[in-house]
Design an enzyme around this catalytic site. Structure first.
Site, PDB file in Angstrom:
ATOM      1  N   ARG A 144       0.845  -1.202   0.000  1.00 13.25           N
ATOM      2  CA  ARG A 144       0.000   0.000   0.000  1.00 13.25           C
ATOM      3  C   ARG A 144       0.873   1.241   0.000  1.00 13.25           C
ATOM      4  O   ARG A 144       2.012   1.215   0.445  1.00 13.25           O
ATOM      5  CB  ARG A 144      -0.899   0.021   1.244  1.00 13.25           C
ATOM      6  CG  ARG A 144      -2.150  -0.811   1.086  1.00 13.25           C
ATOM      7  CD  ARG A 144      -3.048  -0.622   2.292  1.00 13.25           C
ATOM      8  NE  ARG A 144      -3.809   0.607   2.257  1.00 13.25           N
ATOM      9  CZ  ARG A 144      -3.790   1.533   3.224  1.00 13.25           C
ATOM     10  NH1 ARG A 144      -3.051   1.401   4.283  1.00 13.25           N
ATOM     11  NH2 ARG A 144      -4.541   2.611   3.108  1.00 13.25           N
ATOM     12  N   LYS A 209       3.311  -7.808  11.793  1.00 15.56           N
ATOM     13  CA  LYS A 209       2.611  -7.974  10.515  1.00 15.56           C
ATOM     14  C   LYS A 209       2.883  -9.342   9.880  1.00 15.56           C
ATOM     15  O   LYS A 209       4.024  -9.703   9.612  1.00 15.56           O
ATOM     16  CB  LYS A 209       3.024  -6.846   9.559  1.00 15.56           C
ATOM     17  CG  LYS A 209       2.238  -6.888   8.267  1.00 15.56           C
ATOM     18  CD  LYS A 209       2.004  -5.507   7.710  1.00 15.56           C
ATOM     19  CE  LYS A 209       1.441  -5.562   6.318  1.00 15.56           C
ATOM     20  NZ  LYS A 209       0.966  -4.289   5.825  1.00 15.56           N
ATOM     21  N   ARG A 346      -1.322   3.747  12.948  1.00 11.36           N
ATOM     22  CA  ARG A 346      -0.316   3.172  13.848  1.00 11.36           C
ATOM     23  C   ARG A 346      -0.815   3.258  15.271  1.00 11.36           C
ATOM     24  O   ARG A 346      -1.453   4.237  15.656  1.00 11.36           O
ATOM     25  CB  ARG A 346       0.998   3.964  13.773  1.00 11.36           C
ATOM     26  CG  ARG A 346       1.667   3.911  12.431  1.00 11.36           C
ATOM     27  CD  ARG A 346       3.028   3.202  12.521  1.00 11.36           C
ATOM     28  NE  ARG A 346       3.695   3.217  11.232  1.00 11.36           N
ATOM     29  CZ  ARG A 346       3.615   2.237  10.323  1.00 11.36           C
ATOM     30  NH1 ARG A 346       2.931   1.171  10.570  1.00 11.36           N
ATOM     31  NH2 ARG A 346       4.226   2.322   9.180  1.00 11.36           N
TER      32      ARG A 346
HETATM   33  C1  BTN Z   1       0.366  -3.994   2.226  1.00  8.30           C
HETATM   34  O1  BTN Z   1       1.021  -2.976   1.994  1.00  8.30           O
HETATM   35  O2  BTN Z   1       0.202  -4.413   3.374  1.00  8.30           O
HETATM   36  C2  BTN Z   1      -0.254  -4.772   1.088  1.00  8.30           C
HETATM   37  C3  BTN Z   1       0.710  -5.791   0.550  1.00  8.30           C
HETATM   38  C4  BTN Z   1       0.143  -6.596  -0.590  1.00  8.30           C
HETATM   39  C5  BTN Z   1       1.177  -7.531  -1.205  1.00  8.30           C
HETATM   40  C6  BTN Z   1       0.568  -8.440  -2.219  1.00  8.30           C
HETATM   41  S1  BTN Z   1       1.649  -9.748  -2.682  1.00  8.30           S
HETATM   42  C7  BTN Z   1       0.548 -10.201  -3.965  1.00  8.30           C
HETATM   43  C8  BTN Z   1       0.061  -8.917  -4.582  1.00  8.30           C
HETATM   44  N1  BTN Z   1       0.994  -8.454  -5.581  1.00  8.30           N
HETATM   45  C9  BTN Z   1       1.586  -7.321  -5.241  1.00  8.30           C
HETATM   46  O3  BTN Z   1       2.435  -6.729  -5.914  1.00  8.30           O
HETATM   47  N2  BTN Z   1       1.126  -6.907  -4.067  1.00  8.30           N
HETATM   48  C10 BTN Z   1       0.128  -7.810  -3.534  1.00  8.30           C
END
Ligand code: BTN
Length: 361
Positions: A144, A209, A346
């Site tokens: 994100r 996380k 947070r």
């Molecule tokens: C976050 O920031 O918490 C979200 C992370 C999401 C990661 C997943 S891995 C599969 C999909 N492909 C990506 O490039 N991102 C999501």
């Protein structure tokens, strides 16, 4: 099964290849070595149709992908740790028939830039049918707010689903919360308990996380849109890759005392839960998932700081609405709601600033 394993039900999917670090022969080599046993150079060369010198070269190329191995004269090569590689047939066979009917194709790639980006490059998808994409590694995994998602080979789940919604992005505010619930359900079915959800998209274990959800939407604000739901879940993250993660994280290997669920089983259950969710969401929205989300909300009644685009706000988490908005109670007792968008949340360290306690919590 070919390098890019594609299990297709009733739709042919054209896949756009990207520039990737893991070659076909390297991946086949990994498949031979995944059991963690010794394999002689001669045996590997024969199975892969390569010379022994080429096997040696490919082995050393694996090091740059973070794969450590032993090489012992007279015995051959052996990975330092066995690998639990993805297999599209196994994944499909673990998905209930009722859910599998709503999958147009399931792809497993050795490496992609990003499973989300890959699906966004595909053409439109038929209504009511998902295209599912998993990769063993991502070279440009997306998190994100423009963050990177560290995605080492064979270490985690990188899963995305492409779906068409007719309602438009405005109706999808609660989707990432519902996806979190679907992921918790799948984890429970694999025996992993006590996973919490932090608005809007984090899966946590004891405040560390474990995974995150990234939803990307293409389309008109009120017309049909293509939605990619992406989930990253840490399974057995190697220490060196873990050092690149810029927050307190955990993986299933640690939660499950060194025995994480199989990635194939986990993938089947995650895909099943998510396809069921996508089928239901247009009609039911977040409603069917909200009671469970509330039950997993691990920051309920906790003081938090919300980082918005232009300012930060503090308050105590009270609830989320049917639309997926976060309800925060402020120091003056007022309740305000926030959409996820470009917002991060947070926990406030109450020991460091006691005035920011959960006031009337
Ligand atoms: C976050 O920031 O918490 C979200 C992370 C999401 C990661 C997943 S891995 C599969 C999909 N492909 C990506 O490039 N991102 C999501």
């Amino acid at each position: 099964m070919s390098l890019r394993q594609t299990a297709t039900f009733d739709l042919n999917v054209s896949v756009i290849a990207s520039d990737l670090p893991c070659s076909e022969s390297q991946f086949r080599l990994l498949q031979c070595l995944a059991d963690g046993q010794f394999h002689s150079g001669a045996d590997l060369a024969e199975r892969l149709g390569l010379t022994r010198a080429a096997v040696w070269k490919q082995m050393h190329g694996l090091e740059s992908l973070g794969i450590a191995f032993h090489s012992v004269a007279g015995k051959g090569y052996k990975l330092v740790s066995a690998l639990d590689l993805l297999d599209s047939d196994q994944i499909l066979s673990g998905i209930a028939a009722k859910s599998a009917r709503n999958i147009a194709a399931l792809q497993v790639h050795p490496a992609l830039d990003s499973t989300n980006a890959h699906l966004l490059r595909l053409p439109a998808v038929d209504p009511g049918k998902a295209i599912v994409c998993l990769a063993e590694m991502q070279t440009a995994g997306r998190g994100r707010q423009g963050r990177r998602w560290i995605s080492p080979l064979g270490a985690s789940i990188y899963l995305s689903l492409l779906w068409r919604f007719d309602e438009g992005p405005a109706a999808l505010g609660g989707l990432s919360l519902a996806v979190g619930v679907a992921a918790v359900r799948a984890l429970r079915r694999c025996g992993v308990e006590a996973i919490g959800l932090k608005w809007p998209n984090d899966l946590l274990w004891r405040n560390r996380k474990l995974g995150g959800v990234l939803i990307e939407v293409v389309g008109e604000s009120h017309g049909p849109c293509r939605v990619v739901v992406g989930l990253g879940l840490n399974v057995s993250v190697p220490r060196r890759a873990g050092e690149q993660i810029d927050q307190d994280w955990v993986d299933l290997a640690e939660i499950c005392s060194g025995r994480p669920p199989s990635r194939n089983l986990l993938s089947s259950l995650l895909v099943e839960e998510m396809v069921d969710l996508l089928c239901d969401y247009a009609e039911k929205g977040l409603t069917a998932y909200l009671p469970e989300w509330r039950g997993h909300n691990c920051v309920l009644n906790q003081p938090v700081r919300l980082q918005l685009v232009d300012r930060s706000e503090t308050g105590v988490v009270r609830d989320v609405t049917e639309e997926g908005l976060l309800m925060l109670e402020h120091q003056d007792g007022s309740l305000k709601s926030y959409a996820s968008g470009e917002v991060s949340l947070r926990l406030v360290d109450t020991a460091a600033s006691p005035s920011n306690s959960g006031f009337n919590a």
